[in-house]
Design an enzyme around this catalytic site. Structure first.
Site, PDB file in Angstrom:
ATOM      1  N   ASP A 267      17.938   5.807   8.739  1.00 22.90           N
ATOM      2  CA  ASP A 267      18.568   4.693   9.484  1.00 22.90           C
ATOM      3  C   ASP A 267      20.025   5.015   9.668  1.00 22.90           C
ATOM      4  OD1 ASP A 267      16.406   3.126   9.198  1.00 22.90           O
ATOM      5  OD2 ASP A 267      16.753   2.762   6.937  1.00 22.90           O
ATOM      6  N   TYR A 334      14.735  10.772  -0.984  1.00 20.80           N
ATOM      7  CA  TYR A 334      15.776  10.168  -0.424  1.00 20.80           C
ATOM      8  C   TYR A 334      16.531   9.503  -1.812  1.00 20.80           C
ATOM      9  CZ  TYR A 334      13.085   8.804   3.599  1.00 20.80           C
ATOM     10  OH  TYR A 334      12.513   8.620   4.762  1.00 20.80           O
ATOM     11  N   TYR A 406       9.239   3.251   4.107  1.00 20.77           N
ATOM     12  CA  TYR A 406      10.628   2.582   4.438  1.00 20.77           C
ATOM     13  C   TYR A 406      11.167   1.952   2.970  1.00 20.77           C
ATOM     14  CZ  TYR A 406       9.120   1.563   9.221  1.00 20.77           C
ATOM     15  OH  TYR A 406       8.588   1.559  10.396  1.00 20.77           O
TER      16      TYR A 406
END
Ligand SMILES: [Zn+2]
Ligand SMILES: [Zn+2]
Length: 444
Positions: A267, A334, A406
């Site tokens: 993102d 992440y 996501y």
């Protein structure tokens, strides 16, 4: 019929140069060039005709005349001259029926081509031959009439000879699968076109700051033309990873444009850390291919200092682009900073780790990307989750998962569109504050 009889029959009907006669017998004998084949046939026929003539066979004189006119044979013409026989005016040599003597201008075509590519760096090339339709039709008809079974086509002959001569003069190599350049030569119009194949440079990038998109993002109001809203830049963001990396490569390669391919994307507000994300820059029509990638890497890192960093720049091929796209679902790591509505307990966070590790997450396309992506439900696997409490309402979560998950929605639950989720499992509304990609794990 023997090859000699066949050759004579062809010459009786049509003038043929050494190349065009010889290539009709291309599969007979190895290690012989077609023009040598043609020459050998004509010489043998000249000897045979001389012998006929000495034994008063009328064929002798007739065949010598055929060889001198339709065969362009100097030896046959000399023999006739010694016999004090004149070749009639109307049988003056006409050009070769099949190639119109174009196989005799190969060297000129080579020079013309070399001039055209003088400013390009390349190691491999391929010759493509363009022929007028009439030439190919004539060749097909000829093949049918004489039932040619071991011939080589005019296209092959041109291509092979041009390739060989260019190789000899440049010490570059003919390559069929992935040539740097394709040289399209029309021997009849003497037109030379060049098609420069793209150059592919691969590497990994790290994005050290938030709010830089991966790719160039055109202004949605003007679609790149420039308007008041975008300050006449045509762009929604002044810089992108793509531009910071590609511009230097484009400049060095003196190419026309670039395309940026990466294994997935983070993102805009997420950083890309760790060893970086694999990417490939495709440079169209490069004039320079022998780039010093180590130096270019340093230049990129200097000009994009503190924002983007590249490493391991190396040359690659188009196949890798396909593999990058496939690798979008490769494992990713992440780190997300989360803020909760109510206080969280250590115990709650341990439960979260346990429930999410090894979980299969069902995600309906997030509301924030629904305007540009189809509304689907995807399933993504989480390999491992670790959570660390930072304050009563804040925690940091590290996750290793299948690419394409996501993460922001895994935290928030996206109005019930992602299950399970952090918010859902804890019964405590969680918000993603900061997101970083720590690693993109690719098999290379
Ligand atoms: Zn010819
Ligand atoms: Zn605009």
């Amino acid at each position: 019929m023997t090859p000699l009889e066949e050759a004579l029959e062809m010459l009786e009907r049509h003038p043929l140069c050494d190349h065009c006669l010889g290539r009709q017998f291309a599969l007979l004998g190895h290690g012989i060039e077609n023009n040598d084949r043609g020459k050998a046939l004509k010489l043998s026929l000249t000897l045979q005709a001389s012998a006929f003539n000495q034994s008063k066979n009328a064929e002798g004189l007739k065949n010598l005349k055929i060889l001198a006119t339709n065969g362009f044979s100097r030896e046959a013409a000399d023999t006739l001259r010694r016999l004090k026989k004149r070749i009639s005016q109307k049988s003056q040599p006409r050009p070769c029926f099949l190639c119109e003597n174009r196989l005799q201008i190969i060297d000129d075509l080579v020079q013309k081509t070399l001039k055209k590519i003088a400013n390009y760096e390349y190691t491999t090339f391929l010759v493509g031959v363009e022929l007028p339709v009439a030439v190919e039709e004539r060749e097909d008809e000829f093949k049918a009439v004489f039932a040619i079974s071991y011939g080589e086509s005019i296209r092959h002959e041109f291509g092979r000879l041009l390739g060989k001569k260019i190789e000899a003069q440049t010490d570059k190599t003919v390559e069929y699968r992935k040539p740097d350049m394709v040289l399209i030569i029309n021997p009849f119009t003497e037109d030379v076109k060049i098609q420069v194949n793209p150059l592919f440079v691969a590497g990994r990038y790290r994005k050290l700051v938030r709010h830089i998109p991966q790719s160039k993002w055109f202004c949605s109001s003007c679609r790149g033309k420039g308007c008041e809203k975008c300050g006449w830049t045509g762009k929604l963001y002044p810089e992108s990873v793509e531009e910071l990396v590609s511009n230097q490569l484009l400049k060095a390669a003196e190419g026309e444009k670039t395309a940026f391919h990466a294994s997935g994307r983070e993102d805009i507000d997420a950083r890309m850390l760790g060893s970086g994300r694999p990417f490939v820059v495709e440079i169209s029509k490069p004039k320079k291919r022998f780039l010093d990638l180590r130096k270019l890497g340093e230049t990129i890192n200097d000009t994009a200092k503190g924002k983007v960093e590249v490493s391991n720049l190396h040359f690659t091929s188009k196949d890798i682009v396909r593999r990058l796209k496939k690798g979008e679902s490769a494992q990713k790591e992440y780190r997300v900073l989360m803020e909760f509505e109510s206080d969280v307990s250590e115990e709650g966070l341990r439960v979260l780790e346990e429930k999410l590790t090894g979980a299969l997450i069902k995600q309906q396309t997030p509301l924030r990307v629904l305007h540009r992506r189809a509304d689907l439900t995807r399933e993504k696997y989480i390999y491992e989750v670790k959570v660390k409490k930072l304050s009563p309402k804040k925690a940091e979560m590290k996750i290793r998962c299948q690419g394409g998950l996501y993460v922001k929605e895994l935290v928030s639950d996206d109005e019930g569109r992602t299950t399970p989720s952090v918010s859902g499992l804890l019964g405590n509304r969680a918000k993603p504050i900061k997101l970083d990609v720590l690693n993109v794990i690719m098999e290379e």
